[in-house]
Design a protein around this motif. Sequence first.
Motif, PDB file in Angstrom:
ATOM      1  N   PRO A 280       0.856  -1.199   0.000  1.00 35.90           N
ATOM      2  CA  PRO A 280       0.000   0.000   0.000  1.00 35.90           C
ATOM      3  C   PRO A 280       0.889   1.246   0.000  1.00 35.90           C
ATOM      4  O   PRO A 280       2.088   1.161   0.321  1.00 35.90           O
ATOM      5  CB  PRO A 280      -0.779  -0.127   1.315  1.00 35.90           C
ATOM      6  N   ARG A 281       0.322   2.390  -0.324  1.00 36.23           N
ATOM      7  CA  ARG A 281       1.102   3.629  -0.307  1.00 36.23           C
ATOM      8  C   ARG A 281       1.590   3.900   1.120  1.00 36.23           C
ATOM      9  O   ARG A 281       0.830   3.768   2.085  1.00 36.23           O
ATOM     10  CB  ARG A 281       0.268   4.795  -0.814  1.00 36.23           C
ATOM     11  N   LEU A 282       2.855   4.258   1.246  1.00 34.40           N
ATOM     12  CA  LEU A 282       3.435   4.519   2.556  1.00 34.40           C
ATOM     13  C   LEU A 282       2.877   5.824   3.118  1.00 34.40           C
ATOM     14  O   LEU A 282       2.768   6.824   2.403  1.00 34.40           O
ATOM     15  CB  LEU A 282       4.963   4.588   2.447  1.00 34.40           C
ATOM     16  N   VAL A 283       2.548   5.819   4.399  1.00 35.99           N
ATOM     17  CA  VAL A 283       1.940   7.007   5.008  1.00 35.99           C
ATOM     18  C   VAL A 283       2.997   7.965   5.547  1.00 35.99           C
ATOM     19  O   VAL A 283       2.685   9.104   5.906  1.00 35.99           O
ATOM     20  CB  VAL A 283       0.963   6.607   6.144  1.00 35.99           C
ATOM     21  N   GLU A 284       4.260   7.521   5.615  1.00 40.78           N
ATOM     22  CA  GLU A 284       5.334   8.394   6.078  1.00 40.78           C
ATOM     23  C   GLU A 284       6.628   8.017   5.373  1.00 40.78           C
ATOM     24  O   GLU A 284       6.743   6.923   4.803  1.00 40.78           O
ATOM     25  CB  GLU A 284       5.505   8.289   7.596  1.00 40.78           C
ATOM     26  N   ASN A 285       7.594   8.922   5.406  1.00 39.47           N
ATOM     27  CA  ASN A 285       8.901   8.618   4.828  1.00 39.47           C
ATOM     28  C   ASN A 285       9.491   7.399   5.529  1.00 39.47           C
ATOM     29  O   ASN A 285       9.463   7.308   6.767  1.00 39.47           O
ATOM     30  CB  ASN A 285       9.844   9.809   4.976  1.00 39.47           C
ATOM     31  N   THR A 286      10.013   6.457   4.750  1.00 37.25           N
ATOM     32  CA  THR A 286      10.512   5.194   5.298  1.00 37.25           C
ATOM     33  C   THR A 286      11.870   4.869   4.691  1.00 37.25           C
ATOM     34  O   THR A 286      12.002   4.779   3.472  1.00 37.25           O
ATOM     35  CB  THR A 286       9.525   4.045   4.990  1.00 37.25           C
ATOM     36  N   GLU A 287      12.876   4.684   5.547  1.00 35.51           N
ATOM     37  CA  GLU A 287      14.210   4.298   5.078  1.00 35.51           C
ATOM     38  C   GLU A 287      14.327   2.779   5.056  1.00 35.51           C
ATOM     39  O   GLU A 287      13.971   2.116   6.030  1.00 35.51           O
ATOM     40  CB  GLU A 287      15.296   4.873   5.989  1.00 35.51           C
ATOM     41  N   VAL A 288      14.811   2.257   3.953  1.00 37.15           N
ATOM     42  CA  VAL A 288      15.135   0.834   3.840  1.00 37.15           C
ATOM     43  C   VAL A 288      16.635   0.768   3.572  1.00 37.15           C
ATOM     44  O   VAL A 288      17.105   1.181   2.512  1.00 37.15           O
ATOM     45  CB  VAL A 288      14.341   0.162   2.699  1.00 37.15           C
ATOM     46  N   ILE A 289      17.377   0.264   4.545  1.00 39.43           N
ATOM     47  CA  ILE A 289      18.838   0.231   4.444  1.00 39.43           C
ATOM     48  C   ILE A 289      19.327  -1.136   4.911  1.00 39.43           C
ATOM     49  O   ILE A 289      19.016  -1.559   6.031  1.00 39.43           O
ATOM     50  CB  ILE A 289      19.500   1.317   5.314  1.00 39.43           C
ATOM     51  N   GLY A 290      20.082  -1.827   4.056  1.00 32.65           N
ATOM     52  CA  GLY A 290      20.714  -3.065   4.500  1.00 32.65           C
ATOM     53  C   GLY A 290      20.403  -4.265   3.641  1.00 32.65           C
ATOM     54  O   GLY A 290      19.871  -4.151   2.532  1.00 32.65           O
ATOM     55  N   PRO A 291      20.709  -5.454   4.171  1.00 30.39           N
ATOM     56  CA  PRO A 291      20.501  -6.696   3.423  1.00 30.39           C
ATOM     57  C   PRO A 291      19.017  -7.033   3.286  1.00 30.39           C
ATOM     58  O   PRO A 291      18.206  -6.667   4.128  1.00 30.39           O
ATOM     59  CB  PRO A 291      21.207  -7.759   4.276  1.00 30.39           C
ATOM     60  N   ILE A 292      18.693  -7.740   2.207  1.00 29.29           N
ATOM     61  CA  ILE A 292      17.320  -8.166   1.938  1.00 29.29           C
ATOM     62  C   ILE A 292      17.381  -9.598   1.409  1.00 29.29           C
ATOM     63  O   ILE A 292      18.300  -9.964   0.662  1.00 29.29           O
ATOM     64  CB  ILE A 292      16.655  -7.266   0.872  1.00 29.29           C
ATOM     65  N   VAL A 293      16.415 -10.417   1.793  1.00 24.42           N
ATOM     66  CA  VAL A 293      16.346 -11.774   1.255  1.00 24.42           C
ATOM     67  C   VAL A 293      14.885 -12.104   0.955  1.00 24.42           C
ATOM     68  O   VAL A 293      13.985 -11.704   1.697  1.00 24.42           O
ATOM     69  CB  VAL A 293      16.963 -12.807   2.227  1.00 24.42           C
ATOM     70  N   LEU A 294      14.649 -12.798  -0.148  1.00 28.41           N
ATOM     71  CA  LEU A 294      13.324 -13.305  -0.474  1.00 28.41           C
ATOM     72  C   LEU A 294      13.317 -14.804  -0.216  1.00 28.41           C
ATOM     73  O   LEU A 294      14.066 -15.550  -0.858  1.00 28.41           O
ATOM     74  CB  LEU A 294      12.978 -13.030  -1.941  1.00 28.41           C
ATOM     75  N   ASN A 295      12.503 -15.248   0.748  1.00 30.62           N
ATOM     76  CA  ASN A 295      12.323 -16.678   1.014  1.00 30.62           C
ATOM     77  C   ASN A 295      11.065 -17.109   0.261  1.00 30.62           C
ATOM     78  O   ASN A 295       9.946 -16.908   0.732  1.00 30.62           O
ATOM     79  CB  ASN A 295      12.198 -16.928   2.515  1.00 30.62           C
ATOM     80  N   LEU A 296      11.293 -17.678  -0.903  1.00 31.96           N
ATOM     81  CA  LEU A 296      10.209 -17.984  -1.840  1.00 31.96           C
ATOM     82  C   LEU A 296       9.897 -19.475  -1.825  1.00 31.96           C
ATOM     83  O   LEU A 296      10.793 -20.309  -1.997  1.00 31.96           O
ATOM     84  CB  LEU A 296      10.635 -17.547  -3.252  1.00 31.96           C
ATOM     85  N   TYR A 297       8.615 -19.805  -1.631  1.00 31.01           N
ATOM     86  CA  TYR A 297       8.161 -21.196  -1.724  1.00 31.01           C
ATOM     87  C   TYR A 297       7.489 -21.354  -3.077  1.00 31.01           C
ATOM     88  O   TYR A 297       6.463 -20.718  -3.349  1.00 31.01           O
ATOM     89  CB  TYR A 297       7.194 -21.517  -0.584  1.00 31.01           C
TER      90      TYR A 297
END
Length: 198
Positions: free
Chosen positions: A77-94
């Motif tokens: 959904p559209r973010l209601v406030e400024n949001t920082e995304v910093i760092g590692p990311i992983v997708l655990n996909l089944y």
Amino acid sequence: LKGMDTGIMDEAPIRLFIMGSHDWMQAAEWPLPQTRWTPFFLHENGLLHEHLPHVDEGSDTFNDSPWGRGALEYCSPRLVENTEVIGPIVLNLYASSTDPEVFWFVSLREVDPQGNEKILTRGWLRGSHREIDPERSKPWAPFHPHTKSEPLVPGQIYEFNIPIVPTGNLFKAGSMIKLKISCSDDQPKNPLEMIASG
């Protein structure tokens, strides 16, 4: 170099550029100590959300072949406030495949309030190399030794732990986080993008 004291050793060992804010950040540890790990889940109808899926939700499918490249896209959904995304990311996909091999291409994107889309980072995994080394893995950083190939059994569901290259981005209020899953990389929109990804 050459015995000259440049002062570089007095600087923080980590320096990050945060896209969207055009700011640099310094840190002594990685991941950042103030990181708040936030799981998102894939839902029906292309929804990317922090809530767990309902028990009666179904699965999504797409077709991929040389004659037609399919994909799945999930958007928050559209973010209601400024949001920082910093760092590692992983997708655990089944997921399962109709073939003994699959190539996963994952991209994390930002969709601004006007609907403009920007690729922030990507991740890749060959299905037959899904094995991870638990001793060398962390929840946000699976380690794939790539020492053997294990073909898939068509129709069987497997867990694919797909690491995504770490990023730093400030999502502005009103924008959306988007995840795209496909079996082929996106075609570059310009020659410079092709050089950067090659």
